[in-house]
Write a protein that holds these residues in place. Sequence first.
Motif, PDB file in Angstrom:
ATOM      1  N   GLU A   1       0.673  -1.204   0.137  1.00 23.20           N
ATOM      2  CA  GLU A   1       0.032  -0.067  -0.047  1.00 23.20           C
ATOM      3  C   GLU A   1       0.857   1.380   0.186  1.00 23.20           C
ATOM      4  O   GLU A   1       0.286   2.179  -0.088  1.00 23.20           O
ATOM      5  N   ALA A   2       2.147   0.922  -0.054  1.00 25.25           N
ATOM      6  CA  ALA A   2       2.917   2.344   0.275  1.00 25.25           C
ATOM      7  C   ALA A   2       2.918   3.105  -1.018  1.00 25.25           C
ATOM      8  O   ALA A   2       2.989   2.516  -2.140  1.00 25.25           O
ATOM      9  N   GLU A   3       3.342   4.377  -1.070  1.00 24.62           N
ATOM     10  CA  GLU A   3       3.601   5.429  -1.998  1.00 24.62           C
ATOM     11  C   GLU A   3       4.833   6.001  -1.763  1.00 24.62           C
ATOM     12  O   GLU A   3       5.500   5.802  -0.725  1.00 24.62           O
ATOM     13  N   THR A   4       5.103   6.958  -2.705  1.00 28.16           N
ATOM     14  CA  THR A   4       6.480   7.579  -2.603  1.00 28.16           C
ATOM     15  C   THR A   4       6.674   8.289  -1.424  1.00 28.16           C
ATOM     16  O   THR A   4       7.809   8.026  -0.698  1.00 28.16           O
ATOM     17  N   GLN A   5       5.787   8.840  -0.633  1.00 37.67           N
ATOM     18  CA  GLN A   5       5.879   9.627   0.600  1.00 37.67           C
ATOM     19  C   GLN A   5       5.988   8.502   1.821  1.00 37.67           C
ATOM     20  O   GLN A   5       6.338   9.088   2.878  1.00 37.67           O
ATOM     21  N   THR A   6       5.250   7.545   1.617  1.00 41.40           N
ATOM     22  CA  THR A   6       5.180   6.842   2.680  1.00 41.40           C
ATOM     23  C   THR A   6       6.372   6.197   3.584  1.00 41.40           C
ATOM     24  O   THR A   6       6.305   6.521   4.669  1.00 41.40           O
ATOM     25  N   PHE A   7       7.518   5.907   2.979  1.00 44.00           N
ATOM     26  CA  PHE A   7       8.561   5.590   3.713  1.00 44.00           C
ATOM     27  C   PHE A   7       9.427   6.763   4.053  1.00 44.00           C
ATOM     28  O   PHE A   7      10.250   6.516   4.984  1.00 44.00           O
ATOM     29  N   LEU A   8       9.188   7.856   3.500  1.00 45.37           N
ATOM     30  CA  LEU A   8       9.739   9.132   3.951  1.00 45.37           C
ATOM     31  C   LEU A   8       9.066   9.544   5.282  1.00 45.37           C
ATOM     32  O   LEU A   8       9.941   9.710   6.173  1.00 45.37           O
ATOM     33  N   ASP A   9       8.065   9.223   5.639  1.00 47.49           N
ATOM     34  CA  ASP A   9       7.175   9.668   6.578  1.00 47.49           C
ATOM     35  C   ASP A   9       7.300   8.551   7.652  1.00 47.49           C
ATOM     36  O   ASP A   9       7.216   8.795   8.720  1.00 47.49           O
ATOM     37  N   HIS A  10       7.472   7.358   7.208  1.00 47.94           N
ATOM     38  CA  HIS A  10       7.525   6.234   8.248  1.00 47.94           C
ATOM     39  C   HIS A  10       8.864   5.418   7.863  1.00 47.94           C
ATOM     40  O   HIS A  10       8.841   4.261   7.468  1.00 47.94           O
ATOM     41  N   PRO A  11       9.985   5.827   8.125  1.00 50.81           N
ATOM     42  CA  PRO A  11      11.257   5.209   7.747  1.00 50.81           C
ATOM     43  C   PRO A  11      11.385   3.882   8.782  1.00 50.81           C
ATOM     44  O   PRO A  11      12.026   3.028   8.044  1.00 50.81           O
ATOM     45  N   LYS A  12      11.051   4.006   9.670  1.00 51.96           N
ATOM     46  CA  LYS A  12      11.124   2.688  10.786  1.00 51.96           C
ATOM     47  C   LYS A  12      10.402   1.372   9.997  1.00 51.96           C
ATOM     48  O   LYS A  12      10.573   0.220  10.053  1.00 51.96           O
ATOM     49  N   SER A  13       9.160   1.685   9.371  1.00 49.07           N
ATOM     50  CA  SER A  13       8.534   0.735   8.620  1.00 49.07           C
ATOM     51  C   SER A  13       9.364   0.141   7.425  1.00 49.07           C
ATOM     52  O   SER A  13       9.346  -1.131   7.549  1.00 49.07           O
ATOM     53  N   LEU A  14      10.194   0.762   6.835  1.00 43.95           N
ATOM     54  CA  LEU A  14      10.868   0.226   5.576  1.00 43.95           C
ATOM     55  C   LEU A  14      12.049  -0.542   6.337  1.00 43.95           C
ATOM     56  O   LEU A  14      12.219  -1.619   5.769  1.00 43.95           O
ATOM     57  N   SER A  15      12.837  -0.005   7.459  1.00 39.05           N
ATOM     58  CA  SER A  15      13.929  -0.707   7.843  1.00 39.05           C
ATOM     59  C   SER A  15      13.249  -1.928   8.741  1.00 39.05           C
ATOM     60  O   SER A  15      13.889  -2.918   8.594  1.00 39.05           O
ATOM     61  N   GLY A  16      11.987  -1.947   9.138  1.00 37.75           N
ATOM     62  CA  GLY A  16      11.601  -3.088   9.738  1.00 37.75           C
ATOM     63  C   GLY A  16      11.119  -4.273   8.913  1.00 37.75           C
ATOM     64  O   GLY A  16      11.574  -5.294   9.117  1.00 37.75           O
ATOM     65  N   ILE A  17      10.715  -3.938   7.868  1.00 37.81           N
ATOM     66  CA  ILE A  17      10.668  -4.935   6.600  1.00 37.81           C
ATOM     67  C   ILE A  17      11.892  -5.280   6.150  1.00 37.81           C
ATOM     68  O   ILE A  17      12.146  -6.496   6.072  1.00 37.81           O
ATOM     69  N   ALA A  18      12.923  -4.440   5.958  1.00 37.82           N
ATOM     70  CA  ALA A  18      14.257  -5.070   5.602  1.00 37.82           C
ATOM     71  C   ALA A  18      14.833  -5.780   6.581  1.00 37.82           C
ATOM     72  O   ALA A  18      15.382  -6.992   6.265  1.00 37.82           O
ATOM     73  N   GLU A  19      14.763  -5.595   7.880  1.00 38.54           N
ATOM     74  CA  GLU A  19      15.360  -6.503   8.888  1.00 38.54           C
ATOM     75  C   GLU A  19      14.607  -7.789   8.961  1.00 38.54           C
ATOM     76  O   GLU A  19      15.061  -8.865   9.566  1.00 38.54           O
ATOM     77  N   ALA A  20      13.459  -8.075   8.282  1.00 45.12           N
ATOM     78  CA  ALA A  20      12.647  -9.154   8.253  1.00 45.12           C
ATOM     79  C   ALA A  20      13.190 -10.372   7.366  1.00 45.12           C
ATOM     80  O   ALA A  20      12.822 -11.287   7.252  1.00 45.12           O
ATOM     81  N   LEU A  21      14.359 -10.109   6.650  1.00 43.66           N
ATOM     82  CA  LEU A  21      14.853 -10.790   5.622  1.00 43.66           C
ATOM     83  C   LEU A  21      15.516 -12.094   6.389  1.00 43.66           C
ATOM     84  O   LEU A  21      16.399 -11.983   7.164  1.00 43.66           O
TER      85      LEU A  21
END
Length: 586
Positions: A157-177
């Motif tokens: 559901e993310a858009e261009t601004q989503t991960f700029l507003d919620h950087p912890k969400s992006l890093s949280g997904i990345a760490e789930a690898l």
Amino acid sequence: LWGLGQLKHKDSDLLAVLCADDSDELRAQAARWAGELGFDPENRIPVMLRDPSPRVRLMAGIACGKLKSKNSLGALEELIVSAENKDPILRHAGVTGLVGVATLRELESFVGHPSEAMRIAAVVALRRLGGIKELTKFIKDDSPQVMSDAVRAIYDEAETQTFLDHPKSLSGIAEALDPQHPPAVNFRAIAANRRLGTFASAKRISTFLANPNLSHTLRIQALYALESWPRASQLDPIDGRYFPVLAGDMDALNAAIGPEIWALANDADDNISRQAIAVLQSINPDKAKLDQVSELILDEKQRSDLRKEWLRWLRKWDLILFTSVGTQVLNSKSPELRAVAAEELTEAELGGSAVDNYLLATLNNSSDTVELQRAIKIIPRLNSKKYIIEKLVKEMIDGRIAPEIQLEVLEEATTIARDYPDIRMLMDNYNHFINKQGVMTRYEVALKGGNAEKGKGIFFGHAQAQCSKCHALKQIDRQIGPSLEGIARRHSREFLLQSIVDPQAEITLGYGIVTAKLNDDRIVNGTLISKEENRITIKLPDNSLKYFVASEIKSLSKPVGTMPDLKAILSLRQVRDLVAYLATLN
């Protein structure tokens, strides 16, 4: 009750009576009525969430969401937990109720709930409400389903601004690898690490690739993420939507790449090794690696696919070493490797007389069709091109050139004829002669030497030819034209070529339209189904069959097929590739 709903009639006394009715369906419809009208002054609908009828609980859950009944959160929780994620209808009712009733904070509070069903429902409700920050708490859930739903809810559901507003969400997904996590999580985790573009994210992907139990698809996806590191992209790697990805930090990538990628570059799977070598195109090698790769390229025991990819890699990093190795493999046992070495050396304007000698030896001695074709394509780049092409054209005119390479000779001769009057005159004479011949003679150069894989692409994907729209590959499938199942076993290549360039020459029974003029002057039009010595069978437009004995028929037209003239649609090379594919249908 439906009529009252259409009239938007609100009646608290009637609602009280219907909520206590003996009929399950009337109680359910009463809940629906209240929800659609937004009318429940005495809070009767939340009570119905505990009704013995699943049908009533369904309607009550949806109605509570529409009514935004704040006092129904506890009952909705009971509904979802008791359903245990086994009944999708009740799960839907519970989620719909949560979306209308619960706040983001209340949904987030379910992160530690003992019921997996409740946590799943909370995640789905948060997705519908766009609760990115709250969803992040669910990424580390012990349940693979909850984790997967949370990661998909955020990333998809993310858009261009989503991960700029919620950087912890992006890093949280990345760490789930993690190889132990569901594929849906890992695919998005790979993409999230690629978006971060840092040393930690590159190292995370590299470590992930070291696991020997990864699926082929996940390994390719992870390697692609590293290979695309230097490049920005406008499209998301998961679903292709517009979702820009910036170029990653190249210093970070160089520092993160370790021996696991070098090991994968020599993997037994060609796709894996090719993708790993593509990653290493961005990694500056030391002398030991260059020497190691050189030895591998020269090792005749290694498979040619691997050696040619390493040869291309070597060209980027050390031209001197590449020239030395490349000229040596011009004498390799592998025709494919020899051809690639000649192409790479020629493009780099290196190799000199070694390439000239290779080409002359290949044209004189090689029996490998692909190598010969590729060698001819290199000729226009050589200083001796006029002499070689002129010789080949004369041999072709004299019938001394193999059918598999005639098209390549024609194409290259046509290209350089612009600069050489002698060759232009030869080609003019050849074209003048060939254009007076029959269609099969004109297209004889397309009989052999085609690429069956490209031909398959034309059969299934050419926008104008549309072969697969009319011809099925199985007898049992419906079709407009004749089935091609086993056609190469029944017919020669000449027949296959003729069916493409001269489709009216021979029409298969059952697919040709004829006109029969009878002795009584009646005219019969239809499809010729069979033609025997004493009678014919014609299928009429209404699908009925008519039989005529020979003595009844005054005249019978030649059958006309519906297949289009592909000469106007396909090039000579495409015709040759299509013939090659049809020749595999045996």
